[in-house]
Design an enzyme around this catalytic site. Structure first.
Site, PDB file in Angstrom:
ATOM      1  N   ASN A   9       4.719  -2.911   9.016  1.00 24.98           N
ATOM      2  CA  ASN A   9       5.937  -2.128   9.238  1.00 24.98           C
ATOM      3  C   ASN A   9       6.015  -1.836  10.738  1.00 24.98           C
ATOM      4  OD1 ASN A   9       7.982  -0.259   9.362  1.00 24.98           O
ATOM      5  ND2 ASN A   9       6.866   1.365   8.268  1.00 24.98           N
ATOM      6  N   TRP A  10       6.872  -2.593  11.409  1.00 25.82           N
ATOM      7  CA  TRP A  10       6.947  -2.455  12.874  1.00 25.82           C
ATOM      8  C   TRP A  10       7.674  -1.184  13.313  1.00 25.82           C
ATOM      9  CZ3 TRP A  10       8.310  -7.823  15.445  1.00 25.82           C
ATOM     10  CH2 TRP A  10       7.371  -8.783  15.018  1.00 25.82           C
ATOM     11  N   LYS A  11       8.367  -0.549  12.391  1.00 18.61           N
ATOM     12  CA  LYS A  11       9.181   0.636  12.711  1.00 18.61           C
ATOM     13  C   LYS A  11      10.150   0.301  13.851  1.00 18.61           C
ATOM     14  CE  LYS A  11       5.498   3.441  10.885  1.00 18.61           C
ATOM     15  NZ  LYS A  11       4.847   4.741  10.806  1.00 18.61           N
ATOM     16  N   HIS A  95      10.636   5.396   2.960  1.00 16.31           N
ATOM     17  CA  HIS A  95       9.542   5.754   3.878  1.00 16.31           C
ATOM     18  C   HIS A  95       9.682   7.233   4.259  1.00 16.31           C
ATOM     19  CE1 HIS A  95       6.977   5.899   7.379  1.00 16.31           C
ATOM     20  NE2 HIS A  95       6.432   4.774   6.960  1.00 16.31           N
ATOM     21  N   GLU A  97       9.386   8.698   6.970  1.00 14.95           N
ATOM     22  CA  GLU A  97      10.175   8.939   8.194  1.00 14.95           C
ATOM     23  C   GLU A  97      11.672   8.942   7.880  1.00 14.95           C
ATOM     24  OE1 GLU A  97       8.271   5.853  10.484  1.00 14.95           O
ATOM     25  OE2 GLU A  97       6.443   7.045  10.506  1.00 14.95           O
ATOM     26  N   GLU A 167       1.624   6.637   0.595  1.00 16.67           N
ATOM     27  CA  GLU A 167       1.424   6.941   2.007  1.00 16.67           C
ATOM     28  C   GLU A 167       1.381   8.456   2.200  1.00 16.67           C
ATOM     29  OE1 GLU A 167       2.631   3.501   4.739  1.00 16.67           O
ATOM     30  OE2 GLU A 167       4.370   4.779   4.485  1.00 16.67           O
ATOM     31  N   GLY A 173       0.145   7.431  11.173  1.00 20.56           N
ATOM     32  CA  GLY A 173       0.157   7.484  12.634  1.00 20.56           C
ATOM     33  C   GLY A 173      -0.787   8.512  13.228  1.00 20.56           C
ATOM     34  N   SER A 213      -2.621   4.944   8.743  1.00 21.32           N
ATOM     35  CA  SER A 213      -3.746   4.703   9.662  1.00 21.32           C
ATOM     36  C   SER A 213      -4.719   3.619   9.171  1.00 21.32           C
ATOM     37  CB  SER A 213      -4.492   6.015   9.955  1.00 21.32           C
ATOM     38  OG  SER A 213      -3.626   6.910  10.635  1.00 21.32           O
ATOM     39  N   GLY A 234       1.398   0.327   9.901  1.00 15.06           N
ATOM     40  CA  GLY A 234       2.295   0.578  11.017  1.00 15.06           C
ATOM     41  C   GLY A 234       1.682   0.110  12.318  1.00 15.06           C
TER      42      GLY A 234
HETATM   43  P1  PGA Z   1       0.445   3.767  10.462  1.00  9.34           P
HETATM   44  O1  PGA Z   1       1.861   3.758   9.685  1.00  9.34           O
HETATM   45  O2  PGA Z   1      -0.318   2.556   9.963  1.00  9.34           O
HETATM   46  O3  PGA Z   1       0.814   3.657  11.905  1.00  9.34           O
HETATM   47  O4  PGA Z   1      -0.235   5.020  10.107  1.00  9.34           O
HETATM   48  C1  PGA Z   1       1.946   3.411   8.326  1.00  9.34           C
HETATM   49  C2  PGA Z   1       3.364   3.531   7.840  1.00  9.34           C
HETATM   50  O5  PGA Z   1       4.068   4.451   8.248  1.00  9.34           O
HETATM   51  O6  PGA Z   1       3.824   2.691   7.051  1.00  9.34           O
END
Ligand code: PGA
Length: 256
Positions: A9-11, A95, A97, A167, A173, A213, A234
Site C-alpha cells: 500500500n503505497w498510500k 483503511h 486513514e 490493521e 506507521g 509496521s 505500507g
Molecule cells: P505501515 O502501514 O506498514 O507503514 O505500518 C500499513 C498500512 O497502513 O496498510
C-alpha cells in the site's frame, strides 16, 4: 490451502517518475517468484504506468480506494468501473486513514465493497482498533462491529472473493507491530466470525492479512501463525529490495 498474499500500500507516495524505477526493480527482484501472490497499490496517477510495467510479470495491480457510484457528477472520485478498466484486480477499502481523515463510515465502506465485487475487483477490507480501545479491552468488539457492517451486504457467494486485513491502528506507521500472538488471536477471531456467518468452507478459504509496521525482519514470525495469510504493507513497500525481501520471507536464499 490459502496462498500467501503480500500487498504493498503505497498510500500518497511516489510520482509517476518515482514509480517507474520502483516497479522496474520489483519486477526484476521478484521475477518468476510464485510462492506468494504479490499486489502493488500505487496512487491513482501511477496505475497506468504500473499496469504497463507489470504486464508480463507475476505482480498484480490494486487501488487504494474507489467511489460507490458507476459514473456521473462526483468531482474528484474514481469508480470501480474505471479501476477494472485500467487493470486492477484488487482494491483496498476501509483503511483506517480513510475512516479517520475522510470520515468514511461503515455504511460507505460496505457500499464500496459491494461496488468492487460487482465489477470483479477483490476488496481488501481493513478493520482494526485504536490503542485506547485495546487498552479498554474492547478491541474484539470494535473489529466485530466493523466486520458485521460488511457482512450485512456481503452475499455468501461473494464472501470467498473478499480479503480482510486486520490493521490495529496503533501499529500503523509506528514501527510497533502487533506481536504475532496478538495478531493471530484477532485474526482467528475474525475467521470465527466468518465461519458463524458463511460456514466453515468459506471461512477457511478467505484470506486474512495482518497490517501495521510489517517489515522483512518481523514477517516470518507473523506468517508462522496459522491464521495469518499475508500482510498489508505500507512503509516497507516503498523500496523495491525491502518489499522483495518481505515477499520472499520463506526463501532461505531470498536475499537479493
Ligand atoms: P505501515 O502501514 O506498514 O507503514 O505500518 C500499513 C498500512 O497502513 O496498510
Amino acid at each position: 490451502m490459502r496462498k500467501p498474499l503480500m500487498v504493498g500500500n503505497w498510500k500518497m507516495n511516489k510520482t509517476i517518475t518515482e514509480s517507474i524505477p520502483l516497479i522496474t526493480d520489483l519486477t526484476e527482484f521478484l521475477k518468476d517468484y510464485r510462492k506468494t501472490e504479490i499486489v502493488i497499490c500505487p496512487p491513482y496517477t501511477s496505475l497506468w504506468v504500473a499496469r504497463e510495467l507489470i504486464q508480463d510479470s507475476n505482480i498484480l495491480l490494486g487501488a487504494q480506494n474507489l467511489y460507490f457510484q458507476n459514473d456521473g457528477a462526483y468531482t474528484g472520485e474514481i469508480s470501480a468501473r474505471m479501476l477494472q478498466n485500467i487493470g486492477c484486480s484488487y482494491v483496498i477499502l476501509g483503511h483506517s486513514e480513510r475512516r479517520e481523515y475522510f470520515q468514511e463510515n461503515s455504511k460507505d465502506i460496505a457500499r464500496k465493497v459491494q461496488q468492487a465485487l460487482d465489477f470483479g475487483l477483490k476488496p481488501i477490507i481493513c478493520v482494526g482498533e485504536k490503542l485506547k480501545e485495546r487498552n479498554e479491552g474492547i478491541a474484539q468488539k470494535v473489529v466485530k462491529e466493523e466486520v458485521e457492517a460488511i457482512f450485512s451486504i456481503l452475499k455468501p457467494l461473494d464472501a470467498g472473493r473478499a480479503v480482510f486485513a486486520y490493521e490495529p491502528i496503533w501499529a500503523i506507521g509506528t514501527g510497533k507491530a502487533a506481536t504475532p500472538r496478538d495478531a493471530q488471536d484477532m485474526i482467528k477471531y475474525l475467521r470465527k466470525l466468518l465461519k458463524d456467518k458463511y460456514g466453515k468452507k468459506t471461512a477457511e478459504q478467505v484470506r486474512i492479512l495482518y497490517g501495521g509496521s510489517v517489515n522483512p525482519d518481523n514477517i516470518k514470525a507473523l506468517m508462522a501463525e496459522p491464521d495469518i495469510d499475508g500482510a498489508l504493507v505500507g512503509g516497507a513497500s516503498l523500496q523495491a529490495d525491502t518489499f522483495a525481501r518481505l515477499v520472499k520471507y520463506n526463501d532461505s536464499n531470498g536475499l537479493i
